[in-house]
Enzyme design. Structure first.
Site, short mmCIF file in Angstrom:
data_model
loop_
_atom_site.label_atom_id
_atom_site.label_comp_id
_atom_site.label_asym_id
_atom_site.label_seq_id
_atom_site.Cartn_x
_atom_site.Cartn_y
_atom_site.Cartn_z
N HIS A 34 51.81 24.45 41.42
CA HIS A 34 50.80 24.41 42.59
C HIS A 34 50.30 22.99 42.66
CE1 HIS A 34 50.97 28.33 43.52
NE2 HIS A 34 50.72 28.90 42.09
N ASP A 161 47.28 35.49 39.77
CA ASP A 161 48.23 36.27 40.30
C ASP A 161 48.50 37.61 39.82
OD1 ASP A 161 49.58 34.48 42.44
OD2 ASP A 161 50.35 33.05 40.70
#
Ligand code: 3PY
Ligand code: MG
Length: 240
Positions: A34, A161
């Protein structure tokens, strides 16, 4: 790295990373999933951190042998491998992190090119850490098989997640202290195999909760958070 405290970083600024590396943490994890840490930036960051007391890991963008090799070639002490969905992914990650005969890593470390000593393949295989992330329902369902995969050195919980994919919240995951709770299952699977447990906490409060679950290694904060907190602390002191 027993009971260790790490920081999660997105910066590609070598000077900032060196500052963080000198601040008493046990490891840095450079986020190439990310964060904007790309393969072109990695060798220079690895060179800058080569002499630092604090080792760095790279969270690679995917289960990708080329990326895992590149991160280790740049001098990373290990890799954190995201989005693992089951034992096949775990096996591919583990094979990519070690040289034959244990794995399939290709020889080509950059470190000797900038004046360091190349480790032998045996020494590199011994030292490297391959932590696979448990952040999908598939990984959770097969956590025992993943933990038993040769070359997997640790299970790294990604609560954001994991909670998203399970339709719950990170808080609910961390709050669940039941014996058959999700984090308890991860910790139990790792302990059965004698491998590490780790996780992304992001705050000291979450880090304490993860430790209470038995996770050994926690990313306590992030580079962005400590910079912002530092500014707030300075302003508060000024206005005192
Ligand atoms: C997660 O919590 O999903 C992470 O990947 C932490 O960086
Ligand atoms: Mg994640």
């Amino acid at each position: 790295m027993s009971g260790s405290r790490g920081i999660w970083t997105c910066t590609t600024d070598a000077d900032l990373l060196l500052r963080l590396a000198g601040a008493g943490l046990d490891w840095l994890a450079l986020d190439a999933q990310h964060g904007p840490v790309d393969r072109a930036a990695l060798p220079a960051l690895g060179r800058a951190l080569a002499g630092a007391a604090t080792p760095f890991l790279v969270r690679v963008p995917a289960v990708d042998a080329a990326w895992i090799g590149a991160a280790l070639d740049a001098g990373a002490a290990g890799v954190v491998v995201p989005s693992v969905t089951g034992p096949d992914d775990a096996r591919r990650a583990a094979l990519a992190a070690r040289y034959p005969p244990l794995g399939e890593r290709s020889w080509g470390p950059f470190a000797p090119l900038w004046g360091g000593d190349a480790p032998t393949p045996e020494a590199a295989n011994e030292a490297v850490r391959c932590w696979v992330m448990v952040e999908t329902p598939g990984a959770l369902d097969t956590v025992d098989e993943i933990a038993a995969t040769p070359g997997v050195d640790g299970l790294f919980v990604g609560p954001l997640d994991l909670s998203l994919s399970l339709g719950t919240t990170a808080d609910a995951l961390l709050d669940d202290t039941s014996d058959d709770g999700r984090l308890a299952r991860v910790v139990a699977a790792a302990r059965r195999q004698g491998i590490d447990t780790a996780g992304f906490a992001g705050t000291p409060g979450n880090a304490r909760r993860m430790r209470a679950h038995g996770l050994d290694h926690v990313a306590v904060t992030t580079d962005a958070a400590v910079v912002a907190a530092g500014v707030r602390a300075v302003l508060a002191e000024l206005d005192d």
